[in-house]
Design an enzyme around this catalytic site. Structure first.
Site, PDB file in Angstrom:
ATOM      1  N   HIS A  48      -1.640  -7.635   2.436  1.00 62.00           N
ATOM      2  CA  HIS A  48      -1.651  -8.158   3.815  1.00 62.00           C
ATOM      3  C   HIS A  48      -2.757  -7.551   4.668  1.00 62.00           C
ATOM      4  O   HIS A  48      -2.984  -8.002   5.792  1.00 62.00           O
ATOM      5  CB  HIS A  48      -0.277  -7.985   4.480  1.00 62.00           C
ATOM      6  CG  HIS A  48       0.081  -6.597   4.885  1.00 62.00           C
ATOM      7  ND1 HIS A  48       0.197  -6.212   6.189  1.00 62.00           N
ATOM      8  CD2 HIS A  48       0.365  -5.500   4.155  1.00 62.00           C
ATOM      9  CE1 HIS A  48       0.557  -4.931   6.254  1.00 62.00           C
ATOM     10  NE2 HIS A  48       0.659  -4.480   5.021  1.00 62.00           N
ATOM     11  N   ASN A  72      -7.617   3.858   9.053  1.00 68.69           N
ATOM     12  CA  ASN A  72      -6.962   2.729   9.713  1.00 68.69           C
ATOM     13  C   ASN A  72      -7.108   2.754  11.231  1.00 68.69           C
ATOM     14  O   ASN A  72      -7.074   1.715  11.875  1.00 68.69           O
ATOM     15  CB  ASN A  72      -5.473   2.686   9.341  1.00 68.69           C
ATOM     16  CG  ASN A  72      -4.813   4.043   9.408  1.00 68.69           C
ATOM     17  OD1 ASN A  72      -5.192   4.965   8.692  1.00 68.69           O
ATOM     18  ND2 ASN A  72      -3.842   4.175  10.281  1.00 68.69           N
ATOM     19  N   GLN A  94      -7.349  -0.100   3.820  1.00 68.32           N
ATOM     20  CA  GLN A  94      -8.092  -0.740   4.922  1.00 68.32           C
ATOM     21  C   GLN A  94      -9.482  -1.189   4.491  1.00 68.32           C
ATOM     22  O   GLN A  94     -10.072  -2.073   5.120  1.00 68.32           O
ATOM     23  CB  GLN A  94      -8.220   0.219   6.110  1.00 68.32           C
ATOM     24  CG  GLN A  94      -6.901   0.548   6.795  1.00 68.32           C
ATOM     25  CD  GLN A  94      -6.299  -0.637   7.539  1.00 68.32           C
ATOM     26  OE1 GLN A  94      -6.936  -1.671   7.757  1.00 68.32           O
ATOM     27  NE2 GLN A  94      -5.044  -0.507   7.929  1.00 68.32           N
ATOM     28  N   GLY A 105       0.807  -1.215   0.000  1.00 74.81           N
ATOM     29  CA  GLY A 105       0.000   0.000   0.000  1.00 74.81           C
ATOM     30  C   GLY A 105       0.842   1.268   0.000  1.00 74.81           C
ATOM     31  O   GLY A 105       0.503   2.248  -0.670  1.00 74.81           O
ATOM     32  N   CYS A 129       2.170   1.498  12.113  1.00 72.84           N
ATOM     33  CA  CYS A 129       3.475   1.929  11.615  1.00 72.84           C
ATOM     34  C   CYS A 129       4.125   2.888  12.596  1.00 72.84           C
ATOM     35  O   CYS A 129       5.314   3.106  12.546  1.00 72.84           O
ATOM     36  CB  CYS A 129       3.328   2.601  10.256  1.00 72.84           C
ATOM     37  SG  CYS A 129       2.319   1.643   9.141  1.00 72.84           S
TER      38      CYS A 129
END
Ligand code: PLP
Length: 365
Positions: free
Chosen positions: A187, A137, A165, A68, A305
């Site tokens: 993922h 997210n 998302q 992404g 992150c």
């Protein structure tokens, strides 16, 4: 361990695992002209067709990337050249860091973008590229991207939608939305890490690559593609579906949190069924994450992150939540979540809230 951090990375779906294992033994580079290369290319083109059909695009309009982050960066690089960039205040860092000088599109208290403000920004100084995510997210808040796309098109602006998302968790129809590009990631929908894609609208004709390399992906993204990850990406995407059952589990978690004095951030907006963002007034987010982790429950504070940092969430700050922006955890249910996970979370959340509240009181005394 109870894994309730799906927005960081979903558990691998069995269908994706099988596809990865089948593709990992394939010898050959999809760019080679011999039979082995053609066999590898077939796997890649089959995956492209599956993903394009799943997300409402034409196969030739799908560019494979490493994930992404790269898809967002490619969109901003290719579509943003020579344009003023406008980024919604709650975008992921994958977008924000690729457009550091962008103007900010404000959101309301639930994190929903203010389209009146967008209209004013667009009337200001065209031409622009607008970046507005489909689902957030941290909070799961769903943005009015189709209305934003129509507004952008009226003003001659381009719209990039980060659907990382949202893809696999709600209806995502790229051509129906009317955006100029859309990022998706393997993922986040139960595929392996290492693949993503940018969908590009047919009316965007020139796409300057971020990585030129050997001209793969019709000159739009160089480099040998990660075939096993791509095969797993398509296999995962093709089995994603109804996430409504997760809403009932999410609601059960929220009622426990509310009874403990928690605040649901973004709770007044349409949201992803699997996501809730819960602030516990006065208790630091990292203390909550650590306490739950010690009890075997994996959740995160703000974006995964940035979970190594103890900074307030820029998403919650943009929503005007003040101190609560540093006191919220994100619970994001994976595709295979069960009632047992909710019971375990509820038990540990109650214990954690009581303990941390007590610590607050004794520190104040
Ligand atoms: N966009 C959003 C909304 C995300 O939540 C993330 C990851 O958390 C990304 C982009 C980056 O995706 P990837 O991890 O595939 O690089």
């Amino acid at each position: 361990m109870r894994y309730l951090d799906a927005n960081a990375s979903e558990p691998l779906r069995p269908e994706a695992r099988a596809a990865v294992l089948a593709a990992i033994d394939v010898v050959g580079n999809p760019s080679s002209v011999h039979a082995a290369g053609r066999a590898a290319r077939r796997i890649m083109e089959d995956a492209r067709e599956v993903l394009a059909a799943r997300f409402g695009a034409r196969p030739e309009d799908l560019v494979f990337t490493s994930g992404g982050t790269e898809a967002d960066a490619l969109a901003i690089h290719a579509l943003g050249a020579g344009r003023r960039i406008i980024v919604c205040a709650t975008e992921h860092d994958a977008v924000r860091s690729a457009a550091p000088d962008a103007a900010t599109l404000p959101v309301d208290g639930n994190g929903v973008a203010n389209l009146d403000a967008l209209g004013r920004l667009l009337a200001d100084q065209p031409p622009a590229l607008v970046c507005l995510m489909l689902a957030n997210n941290e909070t799961g808040t769903i943005q009015p991207v189709a209305a934003a796309a129509a507004l952008c098109r009226r003003h001659g602006a381009l719209l990039h939608v980060d659907a990382v998302q949202a893809a696999g968790r709600m209806d995502v129809g790229f051509s129906a939305v009317g955006a100029h590009s859309m990022a998706i990631s393997s993922h986040k929908l139960g595929g392996p890490i290492g693949a993503g894609a940018l969908l590009i609208a047919p009316d965007v004709t020139a796409v300057a690559p971020l990585i030129a390399g050997g001209g793969q992906e019709r000159g739009r993204r160089g480099g040998t593609p990660a075939l096993p990850a791509i095969a797993g990406f398509a296999a995962a995407a093709s089995v994603t579906g109804e996430t409504a059952p997760l809403a009932a589990l999410r609601d059960a978690i929220e009622s426990v949190a509310l009874a403990e004095g928690g605040v649901i951030c973004g709770g007044g907006a349409p949201r992803l069924a699997n996501t809730t963002c819960i602030a516990l007034p006065g208790v630091r987010a990292d203390a909550q994450v650590i306490a739950l982790d010690l009890a075997g429950i994996a959740v995160s504070a703000g974006a995964a992150c940035s979970s190594g940092k103890v900074t307030a969430s820029h998403v919650l700050a943009a929503m005007g939540l003040g101190a609560l922006a540093g006191q919220a955890i994100r619970v994001s249910l994976p595709w295979n979540a069960e009632q047992d996970d909710v019971s375990a979370f509820s038990y540990e959340y109650r214990r954690m809230a009581a303990r941390l509240r007590e610590a607050l009181v004794s520190r104040a005394a």
